[in-house]
Design a protein around this motif. Sequence first.
Motif, mmCIF file in Angstrom:
data_model
loop_
_atom_site.group_PDB
_atom_site.id
_atom_site.type_symbol
_atom_site.label_atom_id
_atom_site.label_comp_id
_atom_site.label_asym_id
_atom_site.label_seq_id
_atom_site.Cartn_x
_atom_site.Cartn_y
_atom_site.Cartn_z
ATOM 1 N N ARG A 454 0.845 -1.183 0.000
ATOM 2 C CA ARG A 454 0.000 0.000 0.000
ATOM 3 C C ARG A 454 0.885 1.240 0.000
ATOM 4 O O ARG A 454 1.905 1.280 0.687
ATOM 5 C CB ARG A 454 -0.922 0.040 1.233
ATOM 6 N N GLU A 455 0.483 2.232 -0.771
ATOM 7 C CA GLU A 455 1.182 3.501 -0.777
ATOM 8 C C GLU A 455 0.177 4.614 -1.031
ATOM 9 O O GLU A 455 -0.939 4.379 -1.516
ATOM 10 C CB GLU A 455 2.298 3.520 -1.820
ATOM 11 N N GLU A 456 0.584 5.834 -0.708
ATOM 12 C CA GLU A 456 -0.303 6.989 -0.810
ATOM 13 C C GLU A 456 0.480 8.177 -1.355
ATOM 14 O O GLU A 456 1.616 8.435 -0.939
ATOM 15 C CB GLU A 456 -0.872 7.322 0.565
ATOM 16 N N ILE A 457 -0.118 8.918 -2.291
ATOM 17 C CA ILE A 457 0.513 10.115 -2.831
ATOM 18 C C ILE A 457 0.559 11.194 -1.753
ATOM 19 O O ILE A 457 -0.464 11.525 -1.149
ATOM 20 C CB ILE A 457 -0.251 10.646 -4.057
ATOM 21 N N VAL A 458 1.765 11.756 -1.509
ATOM 22 C CA VAL A 458 1.907 12.788 -0.480
ATOM 23 C C VAL A 458 2.483 14.088 -1.032
ATOM 24 O O VAL A 458 2.450 15.120 -0.345
ATOM 25 C CB VAL A 458 2.780 12.285 0.692
ATOM 26 N N ALA A 459 3.040 14.071 -2.236
ATOM 27 C CA ALA A 459 3.602 15.290 -2.818
ATOM 28 C C ALA A 459 3.686 15.127 -4.327
ATOM 29 O O ALA A 459 3.582 14.005 -4.858
ATOM 30 C CB ALA A 459 4.992 15.588 -2.242
ATOM 31 N N GLU A 460 3.856 16.235 -5.022
ATOM 32 C CA GLU A 460 4.005 16.190 -6.477
ATOM 33 C C GLU A 460 4.935 17.302 -6.933
ATOM 34 O O GLU A 460 5.095 18.331 -6.254
ATOM 35 C CB GLU A 460 2.656 16.303 -7.173
ATOM 36 N N CYS A 461 5.550 17.077 -8.078
ATOM 37 C CA CYS A 461 6.437 18.062 -8.691
ATOM 38 C C CYS A 461 6.021 18.191 -10.153
ATOM 39 O O CYS A 461 6.232 17.263 -10.940
ATOM 40 C CB CYS A 461 7.897 17.629 -8.565
ATOM 41 N N ARG A 462 5.436 19.330 -10.502
ATOM 42 C CA ARG A 462 4.919 19.548 -11.848
ATOM 43 C C ARG A 462 5.784 20.571 -12.581
ATOM 44 O O ARG A 462 6.380 21.453 -11.971
ATOM 45 C CB ARG A 462 3.469 20.017 -11.791
ATOM 46 N N PRO A 463 5.844 20.453 -13.912
ATOM 47 C CA PRO A 463 6.677 21.398 -14.664
ATOM 48 C C PRO A 463 6.116 22.811 -14.610
ATOM 49 O O PRO A 463 4.897 23.003 -14.476
ATOM 50 C CB PRO A 463 6.641 20.830 -16.089
ATOM 51 N N ASP A 464 7.010 23.766 -14.736
ATOM 52 C CA ASP A 464 6.615 25.168 -14.809
ATOM 53 C C ASP A 464 6.020 25.432 -16.196
ATOM 54 O O ASP A 464 6.722 25.308 -17.200
ATOM 55 C CB ASP A 464 7.841 26.051 -14.572
ATOM 56 N N PRO A 465 4.736 25.780 -16.294
ATOM 57 C CA PRO A 465 4.126 25.964 -17.627
ATOM 58 C C PRO A 465 4.749 27.100 -18.423
ATOM 59 O O PRO A 465 4.568 27.184 -19.639
ATOM 60 C CB PRO A 465 2.654 26.249 -17.295
ATOM 61 N N ARG A 466 5.493 27.988 -17.744
ATOM 62 C CA ARG A 466 6.160 29.099 -18.442
ATOM 63 C C ARG A 466 7.673 28.897 -18.509
ATOM 64 O O ARG A 466 8.414 29.801 -18.901
ATOM 65 C CB ARG A 466 5.846 30.420 -17.734
ATOM 66 N N GLY A 467 8.132 27.727 -18.121
ATOM 67 C CA GLY A 467 9.560 27.468 -18.066
ATOM 68 C C GLY A 467 10.126 26.888 -19.343
ATOM 69 O O GLY A 467 9.439 26.755 -20.371
ATOM 70 N N LEU A 468 11.387 26.483 -19.266
ATOM 71 C CA LEU A 468 12.094 25.953 -20.430
ATOM 72 C C LEU A 468 11.546 24.596 -20.859
ATOM 73 O O LEU A 468 11.573 24.248 -22.043
ATOM 74 C CB LEU A 468 13.587 25.847 -20.101
ATOM 75 N N ASN A 469 11.053 23.813 -19.899
ATOM 76 C CA ASN A 469 10.511 22.477 -20.189
ATOM 77 C C ASN A 469 9.122 22.352 -19.554
ATOM 78 O O ASN A 469 8.957 21.762 -18.485
ATOM 79 C CB ASN A 469 11.464 21.409 -19.646
ATOM 80 N N PRO A 470 8.115 22.898 -20.217
ATOM 81 C CA PRO A 470 6.787 23.019 -19.605
ATOM 82 C C PRO A 470 5.890 21.799 -19.731
ATOM 83 O O PRO A 470 4.803 21.786 -19.162
ATOM 84 C CB PRO A 470 6.180 24.195 -20.373
ATOM 85 N N HIS A 471 6.326 20.768 -20.464
ATOM 86 C CA HIS A 471 5.390 19.703 -20.829
ATOM 87 C C HIS A 471 5.578 18.393 -20.076
ATOM 88 O O HIS A 471 4.827 17.454 -20.318
ATOM 89 C CB HIS A 471 5.472 19.450 -22.344
ATOM 90 N N GLY A 472 6.564 18.315 -19.190
ATOM 91 C CA GLY A 472 6.700 17.065 -18.447
ATOM 92 C C GLY A 472 7.926 17.012 -17.560
ATOM 93 O O GLY A 472 8.915 17.724 -17.767
ATOM 94 N N LEU A 473 7.838 16.151 -16.549
ATOM 95 C CA LEU A 473 8.953 15.739 -15.697
ATOM 96 C C LEU A 473 8.774 14.247 -15.469
ATOM 97 O O LEU A 473 7.640 13.796 -15.235
ATOM 98 C CB LEU A 473 8.925 16.465 -14.343
ATOM 99 N N HIS A 474 9.850 13.440 -15.528
ATOM 100 C CA HIS A 474 9.609 12.016 -15.279
ATOM 101 C C HIS A 474 10.753 11.275 -14.583
ATOM 102 O O HIS A 474 10.705 10.047 -14.466
ATOM 103 C CB HIS A 474 9.148 11.310 -16.545
ATOM 104 N N THR A 475 11.744 12.001 -14.073
ATOM 105 C CA THR A 475 12.799 11.359 -13.279
ATOM 106 C C THR A 475 13.257 12.304 -12.179
ATOM 107 O O THR A 475 13.491 13.489 -12.440
ATOM 108 C CB THR A 475 14.020 10.985 -14.152
ATOM 109 N N VAL A 476 13.373 11.797 -10.962
ATOM 110 C CA VAL A 476 14.050 12.490 -9.859
ATOM 111 C C VAL A 476 14.958 11.456 -9.199
ATOM 112 O O VAL A 476 14.494 10.427 -8.738
ATOM 113 C CB VAL A 476 13.080 13.113 -8.830
#
Length: 514
Positions: A454-476
């Motif tokens: 079992r796991e639960e979402i506790v935080a998120e990191c979304r791209p800056d829509p006005r930044g250099l890469n506004p359409h996705g993030l997929h690795t940390v």
Amino acid sequence: MSDFDPSAPPVRVALLLPEADCRVWQQRIAAALNGLPDTEVRIVRVAATHAADAQWRRWRNTIAELGAAEPASVDHAGLGEVWDAVIDLAGIAELAPWRARSARGVWQLLDSQGGHLAAAYPCHASITSGQGGELALVRDGAQVLDSARFFADPYYPASLGQAYRSAEILLCAAVRELARPAGPQPVAAFTPQPRAGSLSRALHGLRGRALAWRRRLKAQWLSESWMIGVVDAPIQGMLTESFQSRIRWLGERGRSGYRADPFGLPGDTRRLYCESYDYQEGFGRLESLRLDEQDRIVEAAPAGVRLPGHLSYPYLFEHDGGLYAVPETAARRRCELFRIDQAGHWQPVTTLLEDVAAVDASLFAWGGRFWLAYTDLALGAFDNLCLSYADDLRGPWQRHARYPVKLDHRSARPAGTPFVHEGALYRPAQDCASGYGQAVVLNRVDLCTPHSYREEIVAECRPDPRGLNPHGLHTVSAWGERTLVDGKRYVFSPRELGRKLRQRRDRTFGSAGR
């Protein structure tokens, strides 16, 4: 330590199927439940009718899961018999008589609007919204025992089968929990959304067609362009709201390809591995990078491993003073462990998974075991989380009793380094609600044993829509006191477009030739 009692009697389940008009998807679920260990399934025929318009009747002749079928066996159980659970696959109108005969209530598969899976147009509103399908396993019409959110093409007929396949996974997992309980399960109240009328459903269907067409055009004419970035904070900084705003992008955007999936060498603040993707070739290779004091890329060379096919996600893991890597080799249908020596050479150690197209495999230690989290392409590319485990890093490795352990396109596919913070285990995952690698979410793992998860979402990191890469993030990925990330922008690439058009031409003429 085992988390179930092997001496416990088998779980007894009554499976309600329609006395007439049984469908392929119902037959497949019945067969899957019958194949579960520690479980005794009784099939009971019941009266159940559902309205069907002309379109739904036509789909019954064209969609495989809606074809007519008969269950393998039928048991007309006595009226006084009581079961551990009653599973309603028929869509009965009255639950009360069956609730009295079940220790754990009547289980039904309902969509977000409260429609039964056996009724016409299940999951229609969620699928045609472009945000994927939603399905809940509901007890007594009131409590959600489990749920699935599956990635879906917005064109409804193309994705309906995924709803039935998700239902099979949900039910098998829930029955396994009965046979091998891991303590009280969290439940939530079921609150259905307003149901759509026939006109609204028709409009939703048109919207789904338009969204599906838009996705196809985007996939044909635009290309993903990823870049590597760094955050001057440890990976647990993802738990704070300021994490995304601190990303610094490294290097320039490439014209012939891109870099993604960065993983830094532990103890070395300047060296990292990543995927290097070539638009014209259409596959990735692993690359070794070195940064200078200003985090500029000053050296790039092929990584010390040569394997055929697409390579990506060079996941790094330290153990007993050694550095290990688990690169993504899904095209080879195997997942391999390598040891990296001081000279940067990759030596094969063992095969972790055989005959599995595992993507983004992430290795971690927890609870006295080694765990491998991955997405199995045979089950879908974006919405399933699978686990394997071993007592020794070299194996043998075993599949988790639940396979997959989770179905959720918002938080299943791995996205980097699992880590422990203040005694809790956290697992980064991709949000692929309406497309690949839209954002990264952080799950807190509340239970991880060979039979339960079992796991639960506790935080998120979304791209800056006005930044250099506004359409996705997929690795940390953890890199000591810093964190590596990657981000996406859609671009027009003549090189990749040329390759796509050539492939399309070859498929067209190849089909004509056959």
